[in-house]
Design an enzyme around this catalytic site. Structure first.
Site, PDB file in Angstrom:
ATOM      1  N   HIS A   1       0.859  -1.189   0.000  1.00  0.00           N
ATOM      2  CA  HIS A   1       0.000   0.000   0.000  1.00  0.00           C
ATOM      3  C   HIS A   1       0.895   1.239   0.000  1.00  0.00           C
ATOM      4  O   HIS A   1       1.950   1.254   0.594  1.00  0.00           O
ATOM      5  CB  HIS A   1      -0.888   0.005   1.252  1.00  0.00           C
ATOM      6  CG  HIS A   1      -2.068   0.894   1.127  1.00  0.00           C
ATOM      7  ND1 HIS A   1      -2.004   2.234   1.353  1.00  0.00           N
ATOM      8  CD2 HIS A   1      -3.341   0.638   0.742  1.00  0.00           C
ATOM      9  CE1 HIS A   1      -3.189   2.766   1.153  1.00  0.00           C
ATOM     10  NE2 HIS A   1      -4.024   1.823   0.773  1.00  0.00           N
TER      11      HIS A   1
ATOM     12  N   ASP B   1      -7.854  -5.590   0.114  1.00  0.00           N
ATOM     13  CA  ASP B   1      -8.275  -6.470  -0.987  1.00  0.00           C
ATOM     14  C   ASP B   1      -7.882  -7.923  -0.784  1.00  0.00           C
ATOM     15  O   ASP B   1      -8.316  -8.789  -1.546  1.00  0.00           O
ATOM     16  CB  ASP B   1      -7.662  -5.965  -2.300  1.00  0.00           C
ATOM     17  CG  ASP B   1      -8.242  -4.611  -2.661  1.00  0.00           C
ATOM     18  OD1 ASP B   1      -7.462  -3.689  -2.958  1.00  0.00           O
ATOM     19  OD2 ASP B   1      -9.467  -4.466  -2.604  1.00  0.00           O
TER      20      ASP B   1
HETATM   21  C1  SDX Z   1      -6.222  -0.065  -2.868  1.00  0.00           C
HETATM   22  O1  SDX Z   1      -4.477   4.455  -2.066  1.00  0.00           O
HETATM   23  C2  SDX Z   1      -5.397   3.828  -1.457  1.00  0.00           C
HETATM   24  O2  SDX Z   1      -5.809   4.177  -0.372  1.00  0.00           O
HETATM   25  C3  SDX Z   1      -5.988   2.646  -2.185  1.00  0.00           C
HETATM   26  C4  SDX Z   1      -6.990   1.813  -1.407  1.00  0.00           C
HETATM   27  C5  SDX Z   1      -8.273   2.567  -1.150  1.00  0.00           C
HETATM   28  O3  SDX Z   1      -9.001   2.184  -0.229  1.00  0.00           O
HETATM   29  O4  SDX Z   1      -8.600   3.494  -1.939  1.00  0.00           O
HETATM   30  O5  SDX Z   1      -6.423   1.393  -0.183  1.00  0.00           O
HETATM   31  C6  SDX Z   1      -7.378   0.572  -2.202  1.00  0.00           C
HETATM   32  O6  SDX Z   1      -5.959   0.249  -3.997  1.00  0.00           O
HETATM   33  C7  SDX Z   1      -5.373  -1.026  -2.092  1.00  0.00           C
HETATM   34  C8  SDX Z   1      -4.135  -1.528  -2.896  1.00  0.00           C
HETATM   35  C9  SDX Z   1      -4.621  -2.632  -3.826  1.00  0.00           C
HETATM   36  N1  SDX Z   1      -3.571  -2.973  -4.796  1.00  0.00           N
HETATM   37  C10 SDX Z   1      -2.976  -4.151  -4.736  1.00  0.00           C
HETATM   38  O7  SDX Z   1      -3.125  -4.993  -3.852  1.00  0.00           O
HETATM   39  C11 SDX Z   1      -2.048  -4.405  -5.905  1.00  0.00           C
HETATM   40  C12 SDX Z   1      -0.695  -4.845  -5.386  1.00  0.00           C
HETATM   41  N2  SDX Z   1      -0.034  -3.760  -4.690  1.00  0.00           N
HETATM   42  C13 SDX Z   1       0.902  -2.949  -5.454  1.00  0.00           C
HETATM   43  O8  SDX Z   1       0.458  -2.653  -6.743  1.00  0.00           O
HETATM   44  C14 SDX Z   1       1.427  -1.767  -4.647  1.00  0.00           C
HETATM   45  O9  SDX Z   1       1.680  -2.207  -3.377  1.00  0.00           O
HETATM   46  C15 SDX Z   1       0.608  -0.492  -4.584  1.00  0.00           C
HETATM   47  C16 SDX Z   1       0.256   0.026  -5.915  1.00  0.00           C
HETATM   48  C17 SDX Z   1      -0.625  -0.744  -3.785  1.00  0.00           C
HETATM   49  C18 SDX Z   1       1.461   0.545  -3.854  1.00  0.00           C
HETATM   50  O10 SDX Z   1       2.581   0.747  -4.648  1.00  0.00           O
HETATM   51  P1  SDX Z   1       3.619   1.946  -4.339  1.00  0.00           P
HETATM   52  O11 SDX Z   1       3.253   2.677  -3.114  1.00  0.00           O
HETATM   53  O12 SDX Z   1       3.796   2.731  -5.585  1.00  0.00           O
HETATM   54  O13 SDX Z   1       4.916   1.173  -3.958  1.00  0.00           O
HETATM   55  P2  SDX Z   1       5.995   0.712  -4.971  1.00  0.00           P
HETATM   56  O14 SDX Z   1       5.347   0.167  -6.203  1.00  0.00           O
HETATM   57  O15 SDX Z   1       6.980   1.812  -5.103  1.00  0.00           O
HETATM   58  O16 SDX Z   1       6.618  -0.538  -4.194  1.00  0.00           O
HETATM   59  C19 SDX Z   1       7.694  -0.387  -3.306  1.00  0.00           C
HETATM   60  C20 SDX Z   1       8.466  -1.707  -3.436  1.00  0.00           C
HETATM   61  C21 SDX Z   1       8.879  -2.041  -4.868  1.00  0.00           C
HETATM   62  O17 SDX Z   1      10.006  -2.866  -4.752  1.00  0.00           O
HETATM   63  P3  SDX Z   1      11.468  -2.242  -5.189  1.00  0.00           P
HETATM   64  O18 SDX Z   1      11.337  -1.804  -6.618  1.00  0.00           O
HETATM   65  O19 SDX Z   1      11.682  -1.079  -4.224  1.00  0.00           O
HETATM   66  O20 SDX Z   1      12.432  -3.377  -4.996  1.00  0.00           O
HETATM   67  O21 SDX Z   1       7.591  -2.808  -3.040  1.00  0.00           O
HETATM   68  C22 SDX Z   1       7.400  -3.667  -4.154  1.00  0.00           C
HETATM   69  C23 SDX Z   1       7.745  -2.884  -5.399  1.00  0.00           C
HETATM   70  O22 SDX Z   1       8.175  -3.766  -6.432  1.00  0.00           O
HETATM   71  N3  SDX Z   1       5.959  -4.019  -4.126  1.00  0.00           N
HETATM   72  C24 SDX Z   1       5.488  -5.238  -4.342  1.00  0.00           C
HETATM   73  C25 SDX Z   1       4.114  -5.138  -4.160  1.00  0.00           C
HETATM   74  N4  SDX Z   1       3.781  -3.884  -3.856  1.00  0.00           N
HETATM   75  C26 SDX Z   1       4.947  -3.191  -3.848  1.00  0.00           C
HETATM   76  N5  SDX Z   1       6.119  -6.405  -4.672  1.00  0.00           N
HETATM   77  C27 SDX Z   1       5.313  -7.472  -4.811  1.00  0.00           C
HETATM   78  N6  SDX Z   1       3.952  -7.459  -4.634  1.00  0.00           N
HETATM   79  C28 SDX Z   1       3.344  -6.323  -4.317  1.00  0.00           C
HETATM   80  N7  SDX Z   1       2.014  -6.308  -4.145  1.00  0.00           N
END
Ligand code: SDX
Length: 426
Positions: free
Chosen positions: A303, A361
């Site tokens: 998140h 989720d």
């Molecule tokens: C919702 O914003 C909100 O409030 C949203 C929400 C709401 O109520 O409105 O809470 C609802 O959208 C919840 C989130 C649902 N999405 C998912 O479950 C999809 C999976 N999650 C990712 O897509 C991700 O965690 C995000 C998009 C939710 C957040 O991404 P960020 O904040 O942009 O973080 P990032 O992509 O910069 O990740 C930081 C690191 C990275 O690794 P490095 O490149 O630093 O090595 O964490 C890794 C990412 O690759 N990472 C994940 C991951 N999420 C982040 N690796 C594997 N699986 C994941 N799910």
């Protein structure tokens, strides 16, 4: 006089006010930065940028805290109802009994939709994704309710808020029924909000529909968990669309489109598909290795704000167990996969280092499937519940005297100015 932040660039020093809210990080007010220092700030994804002032919701991502108008989500989920939370988000205070009675009456008597509206559904293929139907149908509401599209009239803003909250379940249920090839079911005024929705989704003319209070309570609680969440992608979309003066129905349709993305509200559908693809607990290590090899994300994890457990995921997990027990699926193999996957991820350094925890989720898909919904309906339910958050944030933006049309700038890295070259000289 509050504190300030000094900004020095190209020999210039600009002093910027530092503003402090009720809670959360202080903010540097950069509104005069461009005028005084001739520079922009750069923050794709808005990792360090507050886009507005708001009184509606507060999240402390490190502590895993979510407050709606100051009330913790756990207390609202356990002690309140979705319609009462709708009143709280819209008006800022919990309603007295008479206030709630009037509000519930207003919502109940707006649940029907214009008879001609049903023709929209017939234009879609039966196998259309329900979110495609929702995006189109909700945008079309602007064509039916001209008497509540003047965003500058407080009375019309409130009527459109009531209409959106009231009609989303009816439209969502129609999208579901249409995909099933079953007849549409009209709302009933004697039923509660969640009960009405479940009946519009699952009753058929061939037999009487019997409400299940455990499932109704679970549905209502799931709506509460999804009601609002600060300036997430879809809410920011609604605010930006609304900042131009677009009507509320069009703004909510824009929010639905943004929510559909798999990184946002679409994650609940993707998460269940992921769990089904893993299938059994013994396949988890291989799947987790694929995440570490960056072949795919662990859906339902991570998140932007929560760097601790999403408090909604805690409530959702409890609700998941209640619903599965009620429908006799307590030993659902997919639940076992989810529980084991969570355990593995929470102890694996790859996820721990990145502060990846289950979000709202992760357990919602298993719960919604047990309630009888197919995966393609999961984000529709998220949109149904989030409508009150979108409309409350839209209303707050319209009523904010400092609000202006949103118009971000950029850093330009394209070609410098150059003269046109005719095709024979290229
Ligand atoms: C919702 O914003 C909100 O409030 C949203 C929400 C709401 O109520 O409105 O809470 C609802 O959208 C919840 C989130 C649902 N999405 C998912 O479950 C999809 C999976 N999650 C990712 O897509 C991700 O965690 C995000 C998009 C939710 C957040 O991404 P960020 O904040 O942009 O973080 P990032 O992509 O910069 O990740 C930081 C690191 C990275 O690794 P490095 O490149 O630093 O090595 O964490 C890794 C990412 O690759 N990472 C994940 C991951 N999420 C982040 N690796 C594997 N699986 C994941 N799910």
């Amino acid at each position: 006089m509050g504190s300030t932040a000094k900004f020095e660039i190209d020999g210039k020093t600009v002093e910027l006010p530092v503003l402090r809210g009720t809670d959360g990080p202080a903010v540097v007010d950069i509104r005069k930065l461009y005028a005084e220092a001739d520079v922009f700030t750069y923050d794709p994804g808005f990792m360090s940028t507050a886009s507005c002032e708001s009184k509606i919701t507060f999240i402390d991502g490190d502590a895993g805290i979510l407050l709606h108008r100051g009330y913790p989500i756990m207390e609202l989920a356990e002690q309140s109802s979705f319609l009462e939370v709708c009143y709280l988000l819209l008006h800022g205070e919990l309603p007295t009994a008479p206030q709630f009675e009037e509000f519930e009456h207003n919502i109940t008597y707006h649940t029907m939709i214009h008879e001609q509206f049903d023709r929209f559904f017939m234009g879609f293929r039966r196998d259309a994704h329900p979110m495609a139907i929702m995006t189109g149908a909700v945008g079309a509401l602007s064509a039916f309710y001209h008497d509540s599209t003047n965003v500058n009239d407080p009375a019309q803003r409130m009527i459109s808020a009531h209409r959106m909250i009231a009609k989303m379940p009816t439209i969502a249920a129609r999208a579901f029924k249409y995909s099933r090839g079953q007849p549409f079911v009209f709302p009933r005024n004697e039923l509660s909000y969640a009960e009405n929705f479940l009946r519009m989704c699952f009753s058929v003319p061939a037999e009487d529909w019997v409400p299940n209070p455990v499932l109704t309570k679970a549905m209502d609680r799931i709506f509460i968990l999804h009601a609002d969440h600060e300036q997430n992608a879809s809410t920011s979309t609604v605010r930006l669309a609304g900042s131009s003066g677009a009507n509320p129905f069009a703004c909510i349709a824009a929010g639905i489109a943004s929510l559909w993305g798999p990184k946002h509200g679409g994650a609940n559908e993707e998460c269940l598909n992921m769990l089904m693809e893993i299938g059994t607990v013994d396949k988890i290590p291989e799947f987790v290795q694929g995440v570490k090899d960056r072949r795919y994300l662990l859906m339902g994890f991570g998140h932007r704000v929560y760097k601790n457990y999403d408090p909604r995921a805690t409530v959702m997990q409890k609700t998941c167990h209640e619903v599965l027990a009620e429908v006799g699926a307590g030993n659902d193999p997919i639940l076992q996969v989810a529980i084991e996957l969570e355990k593995v991820a929470l102890s694996d350094p790859y996820f721990v280092e990145r502060k990846l925890y289950p979000n709202v989720d992760f357990y919602s898909g298993i719960t919604l499937r047990a309630l009888g919904f197919p995966p393609e309906m999961f984000t529709v339910l998220f949109a149904l519940a989030r409508t009150v958050g979108w409309i409350a944030q839209w209303k707050e933006m319209i009523e904010d005297p400092s609000q202006k049309i949103g118009r971000p700038r950029q850093i330009y890295t394209g070609a410098p100015a150059r003269s046109f070259v005719s095709v024979d000289k290229r």
